[in-house]
Write a protein that holds these residues in place. Sequence first.
Motif, PDB file in Angstrom:
ATOM      1  N   GLU A 170       1.014  -1.241   0.004  1.00 15.38           N
ATOM      2  CA  GLU A 170       0.056  -0.092  -0.009  1.00 15.38           C
ATOM      3  C   GLU A 170       0.827   1.343  -0.065  1.00 15.38           C
ATOM      4  O   GLU A 170       0.622   2.294  -0.952  1.00 15.38           O
ATOM      5  N   LEU A 171       1.925   1.115   0.595  1.00 22.48           N
ATOM      6  CA  LEU A 171       3.003   2.340   0.799  1.00 22.48           C
ATOM      7  C   LEU A 171       3.636   2.679  -0.666  1.00 22.48           C
ATOM      8  O   LEU A 171       3.563   3.660  -0.973  1.00 22.48           O
ATOM      9  N   TYR A 172       4.059   1.517  -1.072  1.00 27.50           N
ATOM     10  CA  TYR A 172       4.441   1.750  -2.467  1.00 27.50           C
ATOM     11  C   TYR A 172       3.446   2.012  -3.566  1.00 27.50           C
ATOM     12  O   TYR A 172       3.884   3.266  -4.217  1.00 27.50           O
ATOM     13  N   LYS A 173       2.297   1.740  -3.579  1.00 30.49           N
ATOM     14  CA  LYS A 173       1.314   2.297  -4.443  1.00 30.49           C
ATOM     15  C   LYS A 173       1.035   4.006  -4.246  1.00 30.49           C
ATOM     16  O   LYS A 173       1.007   4.629  -5.207  1.00 30.49           O
ATOM     17  N   VAL A 208      12.164   4.331  -3.456  1.00 28.68           N
ATOM     18  CA  VAL A 208      11.064   4.200  -4.429  1.00 28.68           C
ATOM     19  C   VAL A 208      10.784   5.940  -4.805  1.00 28.68           C
ATOM     20  O   VAL A 208      10.353   6.170  -5.786  1.00 28.68           O
ATOM     21  N   ALA A 209      10.282   6.523  -3.726  1.00 30.01           N
ATOM     22  CA  ALA A 209      10.190   8.152  -3.937  1.00 30.01           C
ATOM     23  C   ALA A 209      11.142   8.688  -4.686  1.00 30.01           C
ATOM     24  O   ALA A 209      10.751   9.528  -5.720  1.00 30.01           O
ATOM     25  N   ILE A 210      12.521   8.581  -4.579  1.00 35.43           N
ATOM     26  CA  ILE A 210      13.422   9.267  -5.430  1.00 35.43           C
ATOM     27  C   ILE A 210      13.355   8.731  -6.757  1.00 35.43           C
ATOM     28  O   ILE A 210      13.472   9.695  -7.708  1.00 35.43           O
ATOM     29  N   SER A 211      13.157   7.446  -7.021  1.00 35.79           N
ATOM     30  CA  SER A 211      13.147   6.822  -8.197  1.00 35.79           C
ATOM     31  C   SER A 211      11.932   7.052  -9.079  1.00 35.79           C
ATOM     32  O   SER A 211      11.925   6.772 -10.583  1.00 35.79           O
ATOM     33  N   SER A 238      19.658  -3.682  -1.826  1.00 37.59           N
ATOM     34  CA  SER A 238      20.418  -5.135  -1.858  1.00 37.59           C
ATOM     35  C   SER A 238      21.439  -4.877  -3.022  1.00 37.59           C
ATOM     36  O   SER A 238      22.604  -5.634  -2.771  1.00 37.59           O
ATOM     37  N   ASP A 239      21.503  -3.929  -3.748  1.00 39.73           N
ATOM     38  CA  ASP A 239      22.778  -3.725  -4.606  1.00 39.73           C
ATOM     39  C   ASP A 239      23.776  -2.643  -4.030  1.00 39.73           C
ATOM     40  O   ASP A 239      24.833  -2.354  -4.427  1.00 39.73           O
ATOM     41  N   GLY A 240      23.631  -1.959  -2.781  1.00 37.97           N
ATOM     42  CA  GLY A 240      24.337  -1.433  -1.975  1.00 37.97           C
ATOM     43  C   GLY A 240      24.186  -0.112  -2.649  1.00 37.97           C
ATOM     44  O   GLY A 240      24.931   0.924  -2.161  1.00 37.97           O
ATOM     45  N   SER A 241      23.206   0.176  -3.239  1.00 37.76           N
ATOM     46  CA  SER A 241      22.986   1.527  -3.771  1.00 37.76           C
ATOM     47  C   SER A 241      22.310   2.354  -2.905  1.00 37.76           C
ATOM     48  O   SER A 241      21.472   2.261  -2.075  1.00 37.76           O
ATOM     49  N   THR A 242      22.847   3.704  -2.473  1.00 42.04           N
ATOM     50  CA  THR A 242      22.432   4.687  -1.464  1.00 42.04           C
ATOM     51  C   THR A 242      21.380   5.561  -2.209  1.00 42.04           C
ATOM     52  O   THR A 242      21.087   5.147  -3.691  1.00 42.04           O
ATOM     53  N   LEU A 243      20.678   6.437  -1.666  1.00 46.67           N
ATOM     54  CA  LEU A 243      19.657   7.169  -2.207  1.00 46.67           C
ATOM     55  C   LEU A 243      20.374   8.020  -3.398  1.00 46.67           C
ATOM     56  O   LEU A 243      19.402   8.191  -4.408  1.00 46.67           O
ATOM     57  N   LEU A 244      21.425   8.745  -3.344  1.00 48.94           N
ATOM     58  CA  LEU A 244      22.148   9.387  -4.303  1.00 48.94           C
ATOM     59  C   LEU A 244      22.320   8.550  -5.597  1.00 48.94           C
ATOM     60  O   LEU A 244      22.353   9.080  -6.483  1.00 48.94           O
ATOM     61  N   HIS A 245      22.630   7.087  -5.476  1.00 53.10           N
ATOM     62  CA  HIS A 245      22.917   6.333  -6.302  1.00 53.10           C
ATOM     63  C   HIS A 245      21.496   6.190  -7.372  1.00 53.10           C
ATOM     64  O   HIS A 245      21.688   6.058  -8.548  1.00 53.10           O
ATOM     65  N   VAL A 246      20.495   5.943  -6.510  1.00 53.59           N
ATOM     66  CA  VAL A 246      19.191   5.862  -7.447  1.00 53.59           C
ATOM     67  C   VAL A 246      19.025   7.135  -8.136  1.00 53.59           C
ATOM     68  O   VAL A 246      18.498   7.205  -9.237  1.00 53.59           O
ATOM     69  N   ALA A 247      19.296   8.250  -7.518  1.00 48.11           N
ATOM     70  CA  ALA A 247      18.813   9.497  -7.998  1.00 48.11           C
ATOM     71  C   ALA A 247      19.727   9.710  -9.410  1.00 48.11           C
ATOM     72  O   ALA A 247      19.667  10.368 -10.332  1.00 48.11           O
TER      73      ALA A 247
END
Length: 765
Positions: A170-173, A208-211, A238-247
Amino acid sequence: MESSSSNPHVTLEVREEYPYPSHVYTPSFVTLKLSGRDEYGIWKTQILCLLESHGMLGFIDGTLISPQTSNNVSGKEKVGDHETHHRLWRRSDALVKGWIIGSLSKQTLMYVAERLKEKLDQERIATDFSAKDVWDELQAMYAPAVVPPELPAVVLDTQVERYREEAHRELYKAILDRQWSAVEEMLVRRHITVIDKITNNGNTALHVAISTSKKLEFLEKMLGLTPENTQLMNVRNSDGSTLLHVAAIIGNTEAAKILVERNPDLLLAKDNVGHTPLAIALSNMHTETARHLLKHINTEEVKDALFSGTSGDELLVTVISSKDFRLANDLVEHYRVLHSDAVLMAIAQNFPSELNILDCIGAGIVADGVDIWMVASIVSIERSLPSASWAIRERKRDISLFEMFIRVIVAVWPFVKKRVAIYTDAMTLLAYANILAKEKKHSSSYHHYYKNPILEATRQNSYEVVHGIVYLFPNAILSVNEDGHSIIQYAVINRSEKVYNLIYQMSEHKNIYRTIKDYSGDNLLHLAARLAPSNKLNLISGAALQIQHELLWFKEVEGFVCPLSIIQKNSSGETPQMVFTREHKDLVIEGEKWMKSTAESYTITAALIITIVFAAAITVPGGSSQDKGIPIFTNNTAFTIFAISDAISLFAAVTSLLMFLSILTARFAEQDFLFKLPTKLIIGLTTLFISTTAMIVAFGATLYLVFGQTNSRILIPIAVLTCLPITSFVTLQFPLVLDLMSATYGRSIFGDKRNVYSWHKNLFI
């Protein structure tokens, strides 16, 4: 014990049962703010120690209950004493409740208060909640579940897991829909946080929010719900990605701005494979995000961490491979030195094509082959190599006022400006890369940085790169590959005519190549006799043009080497001509097939045109007079156009037919592909084009004679329709004619052999 109370017994009892240690400083006992399940165990231990040490444990374990919930007032106790008893209990209970509430985080307190309010409303209890109510609610929220004997632990864990999975879905949606009210409500009511992993690959709600969102307000609110004492560096998937990696992966520049401002150390974070956010942004070609990250790299420590070693070189290689030379120039400014030949190799592999005449004029360069190296790298070279200043001044004086005027005019053309900008950016990057490769290194180690790149540039025919490397590393001209071939030999093997042309800028070294041999005894003409690499042949359309190109190379080198080299034999006992015949045997056969199939196709076309225009010449439009046999429209201008066009079409078609027939009956020796056969094909195609065009004009004139006498407006659609087949023929077939004419009679592929690099001829000694 004495007391001010009129009833000593009651007072003593109240003081013992309901202590009130208001002087206690709770932060010295409870040092942790409860914000989630992970902190509950430590928090509970600290709270129990506080309560037990001051005799207040009974307020949460049910031992000291409110007097109002006990039995009615006994006969020994008066009503007034009972009210005093209850008031003192509430005061001590409020103290315990304050201790507990004061040790909760803001989010947890709001959540607990909301849940207790709902329960009290449902149970229709008018009184306020007690310390035990708060304790029991926190225990229900965070304490490990107690498994009843009849309920297996696995079943209970499964139920809890399903509950959490449903909450995460529900949070993801809600995050995908960017519904902030729904997100906030779930985070408060469903006992989940923004750092919970809610996807299969371990992405948290923040990931999820940043992506999925680039709205600044939404992202700031999400980050505002991050639990206290949470380090953004530790929020990873799980890939070791931080929030900045996703951005960086999706190019969310707005999110990158917020994250870097909150924690600049995120710039140095690496995922499981060792990639930093900057490397991710560059590899995904998110230029804007990468430029923003570069703005925050302003300390020497960060620069050394990001731009040193092979990983630093890989960043530049990534940008160069995407051909964004402007960004590469911005990036290379942060480097102190290069650590391998990877950067120069990437430049050699991705260098843009040479500017044409129009581009050269737009760049302010004389269109006679003058090197653009000095003009493109004036700033970088002049700063690092003061000795080159004289050459810069000479080059600046060479630009005439007329050239500058043309430059201003052409520079406003968007396409030309773009090509010139890319080319000059690449040249500037080449200058910087050469300087960095030379910086802080001993001259004995230079060859490790330029050897492979200059050979790759030779193979790619990037003479600008070759020239640029030789400018700073003069000994690079002596580089040899693993087979012992020098730059010029390697250029001949790979048909790199621009690099080969550098031989005419040499002085006495030029004579060495007239007689030079490799380990197989092959001289320069033997190498030219070899079949060109397939990637170079595929750039030429048609097998006939390919064999012609090979012959041009052979003739060029034949005119350069010593006469004795023409008949010399290699270690296999073959002369250059024998090598050429053996290597190009299959290509000559393919060229013959191509010429014959092309001639046959056009022969049919020419024959059809002859038939049509010959019939049209006999049966003229409108017919002839019965008395004299003179055409009725003899004095009409349109009829004159018809007659002339029909005659031109007939004669041109006959000429074209004869040319194509002569090709079908000609011999196909190697040397015939140089001029004889291409000339016949050029004449045949040109006359066929003239014949087709004249036939269309004759047909248009006929239409006008028949239908345009009373309506002259019909001339407009006739003219438009006439241009359609002519345009189609020019678009589809004329490029082949131009290629043939350029290869056979045009400017040599080797360009001008004058010493166009005379201003630095000392480099080629």
